[in-house]
Design a protein around this motif. Structure first.
Motif, PDB file in Angstrom:
ATOM      1  N   LEU A 106       0.832  -1.200   0.000  1.00  0.00           N
ATOM      2  CA  LEU A 106       0.000   0.000   0.000  1.00  0.00           C
ATOM      3  C   LEU A 106       0.861   1.240   0.000  1.00  0.00           C
ATOM      4  N   LEU A 107       0.366   2.277  -0.643  1.00  0.00           N
ATOM      5  CA  LEU A 107       0.969   3.598  -0.586  1.00  0.00           C
ATOM      6  C   LEU A 107       0.056   4.463   0.265  1.00  0.00           C
ATOM      7  N   ARG A 108       0.618   5.249   1.145  1.00  0.00           N
ATOM      8  CA  ARG A 108      -0.186   6.150   1.965  1.00  0.00           C
ATOM      9  C   ARG A 108      -0.015   7.548   1.405  1.00  0.00           C
ATOM     10  N   LEU A 109      -1.077   8.129   0.901  1.00  0.00           N
ATOM     11  CA  LEU A 109      -1.056   9.473   0.327  1.00  0.00           C
ATOM     12  C   LEU A 109      -2.005  10.344   1.135  1.00  0.00           C
ATOM     13  N   GLY A 110      -1.450  11.094   2.076  1.00  0.00           N
ATOM     14  CA  GLY A 110      -2.287  11.878   2.980  1.00  0.00           C
ATOM     15  C   GLY A 110      -3.112  10.937   3.834  1.00  0.00           C
ATOM     16  N   ASN A 111      -4.410  11.083   3.774  1.00  0.00           N
ATOM     17  CA  ASN A 111      -5.314  10.206   4.525  1.00  0.00           C
ATOM     18  C   ASN A 111      -5.772   8.999   3.721  1.00  0.00           C
ATOM     19  N   ALA A 112      -5.333   8.906   2.485  1.00  0.00           N
ATOM     20  CA  ALA A 112      -5.825   7.848   1.598  1.00  0.00           C
ATOM     21  C   ALA A 112      -4.783   6.749   1.408  1.00  0.00           C
ATOM     22  N   TYR A 113      -5.279   5.549   1.189  1.00  0.00           N
ATOM     23  CA  TYR A 113      -4.429   4.414   0.829  1.00  0.00           C
ATOM     24  C   TYR A 113      -4.584   4.146  -0.660  1.00  0.00           C
ATOM     25  N   ARG A 114      -3.495   3.739  -1.303  1.00  0.00           N
ATOM     26  CA  ARG A 114      -3.525   3.282  -2.683  1.00  0.00           C
ATOM     27  C   ARG A 114      -2.872   1.913  -2.731  1.00  0.00           C
ATOM     28  N   VAL A 115      -3.492   1.003  -3.457  1.00  0.00           N
ATOM     29  CA  VAL A 115      -2.991  -0.365  -3.610  1.00  0.00           C
ATOM     30  C   VAL A 115      -2.146  -0.420  -4.879  1.00  0.00           C
ATOM     31  N   VAL A 116      -0.955  -0.976  -4.777  1.00  0.00           N
ATOM     32  CA  VAL A 116      -0.083  -1.135  -5.945  1.00  0.00           C
ATOM     33  C   VAL A 116      -0.639  -2.306  -6.762  1.00  0.00           C
ATOM     34  N   THR A 117      -1.078  -2.012  -7.971  1.00  0.00           N
ATOM     35  CA  THR A 117      -1.774  -2.997  -8.798  1.00  0.00           C
ATOM     36  C   THR A 117      -0.896  -4.195  -9.147  1.00  0.00           C
ATOM     37  N   ALA A 118       0.385  -3.988  -9.377  1.00  0.00           N
ATOM     38  CA  ALA A 118       1.278  -5.116  -9.694  1.00  0.00           C
ATOM     39  C   ALA A 118       1.300  -6.120  -8.542  1.00  0.00           C
ATOM     40  N   ASP A 119       1.311  -5.620  -7.313  1.00  0.00           N
ATOM     41  CA  ASP A 119       1.265  -6.511  -6.149  1.00  0.00           C
ATOM     42  C   ASP A 119      -0.076  -7.230  -6.053  1.00  0.00           C
ATOM     43  N   LEU A 120      -1.141  -6.515  -6.363  1.00  0.00           N
ATOM     44  CA  LEU A 120      -2.469  -7.132  -6.361  1.00  0.00           C
ATOM     45  C   LEU A 120      -2.524  -8.265  -7.381  1.00  0.00           C
ATOM     46  N   HIS A 121      -1.988  -8.013  -8.572  1.00  0.00           N
ATOM     47  CA  HIS A 121      -1.948  -9.060  -9.608  1.00  0.00           C
ATOM     48  C   HIS A 121      -1.153 -10.275  -9.122  1.00  0.00           C
ATOM     49  N   ALA A 122      -0.030 -10.015  -8.449  1.00  0.00           N
ATOM     50  CA  ALA A 122       0.807 -11.120  -7.954  1.00  0.00           C
ATOM     51  C   ALA A 122       0.066 -11.928  -6.899  1.00  0.00           C
ATOM     52  N   VAL A 123      -0.606 -11.257  -5.971  1.00  0.00           N
ATOM     53  CA  VAL A 123      -1.351 -11.959  -4.915  1.00  0.00           C
ATOM     54  C   VAL A 123      -2.459 -12.818  -5.515  1.00  0.00           C
ATOM     55  N   LEU A 124      -3.109 -12.295  -6.529  1.00  0.00           N
ATOM     56  CA  LEU A 124      -4.231 -13.019  -7.148  1.00  0.00           C
ATOM     57  C   LEU A 124      -3.786 -13.984  -8.243  1.00  0.00           C
ATOM     58  N   GLY A 125      -2.507 -13.975  -8.584  1.00  0.00           N
ATOM     59  CA  GLY A 125      -2.005 -14.871  -9.620  1.00  0.00           C
ATOM     60  C   GLY A 125      -2.392 -14.458 -11.020  1.00  0.00           C
ATOM     61  N   VAL A 126      -2.771 -13.216 -11.200  1.00  0.00           N
ATOM     62  CA  VAL A 126      -3.196 -12.737 -12.518  1.00  0.00           C
ATOM     63  C   VAL A 126      -1.996 -12.530 -13.429  1.00  0.00           C
ATOM     64  N   ALA A 127      -0.890 -12.059 -12.895  1.00  0.00           N
ATOM     65  CA  ALA A 127       0.293 -11.796 -13.714  1.00  0.00           C
ATOM     66  C   ALA A 127       0.792 -13.076 -14.367  1.00  0.00           C
ATOM     67  N   GLU A 128       0.846 -14.170 -13.605  1.00  0.00           N
ATOM     68  CA  GLU A 128       1.294 -15.442 -14.156  1.00  0.00           C
ATOM     69  C   GLU A 128       0.332 -15.954 -15.219  1.00  0.00           C
ATOM     70  N   ALA A 129      -0.944 -15.822 -14.974  1.00  0.00           N
ATOM     71  CA  ALA A 129      -1.956 -16.289 -15.927  1.00  0.00           C
ATOM     72  C   ALA A 129      -1.875 -15.514 -17.226  1.00  0.00           C
TER      73      ALA A 129
END
Length: 82
Positions: free
Chosen positions: A54-77
């Protein structure tokens, strides 16, 4: 959102939706992709236990999409189909 055969909304995202995401997304979208509820997603983020970087930008969180893809196995697929 995805729909089941009866036309009801379901949690999560399709592979196509995941691959179309920008480089970083808001926490709500990340929660939806991981099928996490709003409260649980924010709790994990606050505790430093969110399954993606996660990136913290002020009060907001942003999810790094490449990491999300890796967790879900989308990048490999995606690589396997190329």
């Amino acid at each position: 959102m995805n729909e089941d055969r009866a036309g009801r909304r379901t949690t999560g995202m399709s592979r196509e939706e995941l691959l179309a995401l920008p480089a970083a997304i808001d926490l709500e979208t990340g929660n939806r992709a991981l099928a996490l509820g709003r409260s649980k997603g924010y709790e994990l983020a606050r505790r430093g236990l969110y399954p993606c970087r996660l990136l913290r930008l002020g009060n907001a969180y942003r999810v790094v999409t490449a990491d999300l893809h890796a967790v879900l196995g989308v990048a490999e697929a995606a690589r396997e189909t190329d």
